[in-house]
Scaffold this active site. Structure first.
Site, PDB file in Angstrom:
ATOM      1  N   LYS A 227       0.813  -1.042  -0.154  1.00 38.81           N
ATOM      2  CA  LYS A 227       0.031   0.069   0.126  1.00 38.81           C
ATOM      3  C   LYS A 227       0.795   1.094   0.068  1.00 38.81           C
ATOM      4  O   LYS A 227       0.427   2.374   0.586  1.00 38.81           O
ATOM      5  CB  LYS A 227      -0.997  -0.004   1.350  1.00 38.81           C
ATOM      6  CG  LYS A 227      -2.192  -1.161   1.272  1.00 38.81           C
ATOM      7  CD  LYS A 227      -2.841  -1.110   2.545  1.00 38.81           C
ATOM      8  CE  LYS A 227      -2.186  -1.959   3.660  1.00 38.81           C
ATOM      9  NZ  LYS A 227      -3.369  -2.375   4.661  1.00 38.81           N
ATOM     10  N   ASP A 262      -6.051  -6.947   9.722  1.00 39.71           N
ATOM     11  CA  ASP A 262      -7.597  -6.169   9.840  1.00 39.71           C
ATOM     12  C   ASP A 262      -8.757  -7.201   9.450  1.00 39.71           C
ATOM     13  O   ASP A 262      -9.757  -6.874   9.958  1.00 39.71           O
ATOM     14  CB  ASP A 262      -7.442  -4.936   8.946  1.00 39.71           C
ATOM     15  CG  ASP A 262      -6.898  -4.872   7.660  1.00 39.71           C
ATOM     16  OD1 ASP A 262      -6.508  -6.065   7.213  1.00 39.71           O
ATOM     17  OD2 ASP A 262      -7.071  -4.011   6.793  1.00 39.71           O
TER      18      ASP A 262
HETATM   19  C1  BGC Z   1      -2.088  -6.017   3.221  1.00 34.80           C
HETATM   20  C2  BGC Z   1      -3.104  -7.099   4.112  1.00 34.80           C
HETATM   21  C3  BGC Z   1      -4.248  -6.138   4.461  1.00 34.80           C
HETATM   22  C4  BGC Z   1      -5.069  -5.470   3.407  1.00 34.80           C
HETATM   23  C5  BGC Z   1      -6.284  -4.622   3.713  1.00 34.80           C
HETATM   24  C6  BGC Z   1      -3.023  -5.294   2.104  1.00 34.80           C
HETATM   25  O1  BGC Z   1      -2.084  -4.434   1.504  1.00 34.80           O
HETATM   26  O2  BGC Z   1      -1.106  -6.918   2.437  1.00 34.80           O
HETATM   27  O3  BGC Z   1      -2.440  -7.468   5.156  1.00 34.80           O
HETATM   28  O4  BGC Z   1      -5.242  -6.862   5.205  1.00 34.80           O
HETATM   29  O5  BGC Z   1      -3.947  -4.770   2.503  1.00 34.80           O
HETATM   30  O6  BGC Z   1      -5.847  -3.494   4.773  1.00 34.80           O
END
Ligand code: BGC
Length: 522
Positions: A227, A262
């Site tokens: 992200k 989450d």
């Molecule tokens: C992460 C996950 C997370 C998801 C939603 C992804 O980029 O790798 O661990 O649950 O985003 O937040």
């Protein structure tokens, strides 16, 4: 009674055409312009757009490899956005990758992470618990006073802080100090309905929403950031240790009792109210799904069964890529990202990327088809200048002249647009959002199918709830609709009646606090 302190809320249409028509179109384009599109598209995922009327030169462009979305030339008119996505392009390989990831670590793109959550909160949990949620552009702190079976959630309070951009690229220490500082400030304001029994430390459920290899319920190693985070010094370290060190530097005496993703927090939070919740999905800045798995079908557990015979698995489906049809826009965006080759499913369906894909399509249309007139607007070349909330706002514009669309386009491009261009832009948004929503829906079906195969009738033969959360799902009605439509189409009307897709608002915070309570050190 719920008291909310500060809440910053994160922030159209086409029809399925018969298969025959799309096939005919494919042949024409394949012959004349070397378009390479999927063969045998399923009628489920076939969509198609009609042109917007303007005179333009015919653009020449090609889509490499298997293109699920492309711009088709239309003599004398703007190129038309088109899309074909095969239903089995996701659900079948998703189920296969889940099995491979359960067999052995590294067995597939799906990490299939063991959460160490083998039992769910029972409702008997009592006392004051905190949750800390780090996962996207914001971080959140929350406290909850639990009252056991009768009173359940007596009170909650939370605060949300936007993470400064520079911290996403800084050092681990800087990021964790910022978090610990936010937590310390929040903890200082405790009072009113919130009481900590004497002799006890404040316990925290730490929601850390990145791929973490859990080593126990309260420890886990960060595998990699996603992200857009690129913080140095955290990957390979126990994130609870990082937080503990930062809390120590702040002089804050709190104890992490549960470390959760989450999705896992969302599942636990939703299950607190409804025993039929079996899957949780986050669709926000990033995306992921977790589900309740039988321990006897997890070979990598090597016989270590939990007492309940079940455990929650975080799939990390954002990393899925097996056979996913991608376009030149997806490939170029991936190549330019800070994690090329990673999180491919996330890059086609989640909130961080949808706006950027649309920007890339519009830029191509401006260059090849003069979408915004003779000159290509300079601003349109700025990565991420168009955000997913902009797409959403444009798709909610019902005015005759699409004034909101015009205003957003002016903001993003610096160019005034006429109605035909505005309509075209909305179509592009709808195409990309439809692809995202439907792919996410197909992913959910893949998980349900895998569960059903192993438990014959225990999923589709009864009510099964999929708890959904995340800003994209919550705030984008078209996305939500496309996702649900895909699930219904893929499962069929009868079977899909038993599958309830339910928004579990902010469930992950309470879920994490509940897991801290059920794993309390006291
Ligand atoms: C992460 C996950 C997370 C998801 C939603 C992804 O980029 O790798 O661990 O649950 O985003 O937040």
């Amino acid at each position: 009674m719920e008291k909310k302190r500060k809440r910053k809320s994160p922030e159209a249409n086409c029809s399925n055409l018969p298969l025959l028509r799309v096939k005919r179109e494919e042949q024409i384009f394949t012959r004349s312009l070397c378009f390479n599109v999927p063969i045998n598209p399923s009628p489920f995922f076939t969509l198609f757009f009609l042109p917007v009327h303007r005179s333009h030169r015919l653009p020449t462009m090609s889509v490499s490899a298997v293109g699920s979305f492309w711009l088709s030339p239309s003599p004398g008119k703007l190129p038309r956005p088109r899309m074909v996505v095969r239903s089995n392009a996701v659900s079948t390989p998703m189920a296969a990758d889940m099995r491979a990831g359960l067999a052995v670590d590294g067995g597939s793109d799906l990490k299939m992470i063991l959460s160490y959550v083998d039992t769910f909160p029972t409702g008997n949990e009592k006392g004051l618990f905190y949750a800390l949620d780090l996962g996207g552009t914001n971080f959140r702190v929350l406290r909850v006073q639990l009252g056991g079976k009768d009173e359940r959630v007596i009170a909650t309070e939370f605060e949300q802080v936007t993470i400064p951009q520079e911290l996403m690229f800084g050092t681990s220490e800087e990021l964790f100090d910022f978090i610990a500082c936010g937590l310390a400030n929040f903890a200082k304001k405790e009072g009113g309905k919130f009481h900590l029994p004497s002799g006890r430390k404040r316990e925290i459920g730490f929601t850390f929403s990145f791929p973490v290899k859990q080593t126990s319920i309260d420890s886990g190693i960060l595998m990699k950031w996603t992200k857009g985070f690129a913080v140095s010094g955290t990957a390979g370290r126990d994130v609870v240790a990082c937080l503990n060190e930062a809390m120590e530097r702040q002089g804050l005496d709190m104890q992490v009792s549960a470390l959760v993703n989450d999705t896992v927090g969302t599942l636990a939070g939703a299950r607190y109210w409804d025993d039929d919740v079996m899957v949780a999905v986050i669709l926000g800045t990033g995306t992921n799904a977790c589900y309740v798995e039988r321990t006897d079908v997890i070979p990598k557990l090597q016989g270590q069964m939990s007492s309940s015979g079940r455990t929650i698995i975080s799939t990390e489906w954002g990393a899925f890529s097996n056979g996913l049809p991608l376009t030149e826009f997806d490939r170029d965006m991936d190549a330019a990202s800070i994690n090329p080759g990673e999180q491919i499913f996330e890059k086609t369906i989640s909130g961080m990327y949808l706006g950027e894909i649309v920007r890339r399509v519009l830029l191509k249309m401006a260059e090849a088809g003069a979408l915004f007139g003779k000159y290509v607007p300079e601003k349109l070349s700025t990565p991420f200048i168009l955000r997913t909330p902009d797409l959403c706002a444009m798709q909610q514009d019902n005015s005759d002249h699409l004034d909101a669309v015009g205003a957003i386009l002016y903001d993003v491009t610096g160019v005034k647009s006429d109605l035909s261009v505005r309509k075209m832009v909305v179509e592009v948004c709808d195409t990309i959002v439809k692809r995202g929503g439907r792919l996410a829906g197909a992913g959910i079906v893949g998980i349900l199918q895998k569960m059903e195969e192993d438990s014959k009738g225990l999923i589709f033969g009864k009510r099964t709830v999929v708890a959904m959360d995340g800003g994209l799902y919550e705030n984008y009605p078209q996305y939500r609709r496309y996702l649900k439509e895909a699930v219904t189409e893929l499962l069929g009307l009868e079977m899909s009646k038993n599958v309830v897709i339910e928004h579990s608002k902010d469930g992950s915070g309470i879920g994490a606090a509940l897991l801290a309570a059920s794993n309390s050190k006291y």
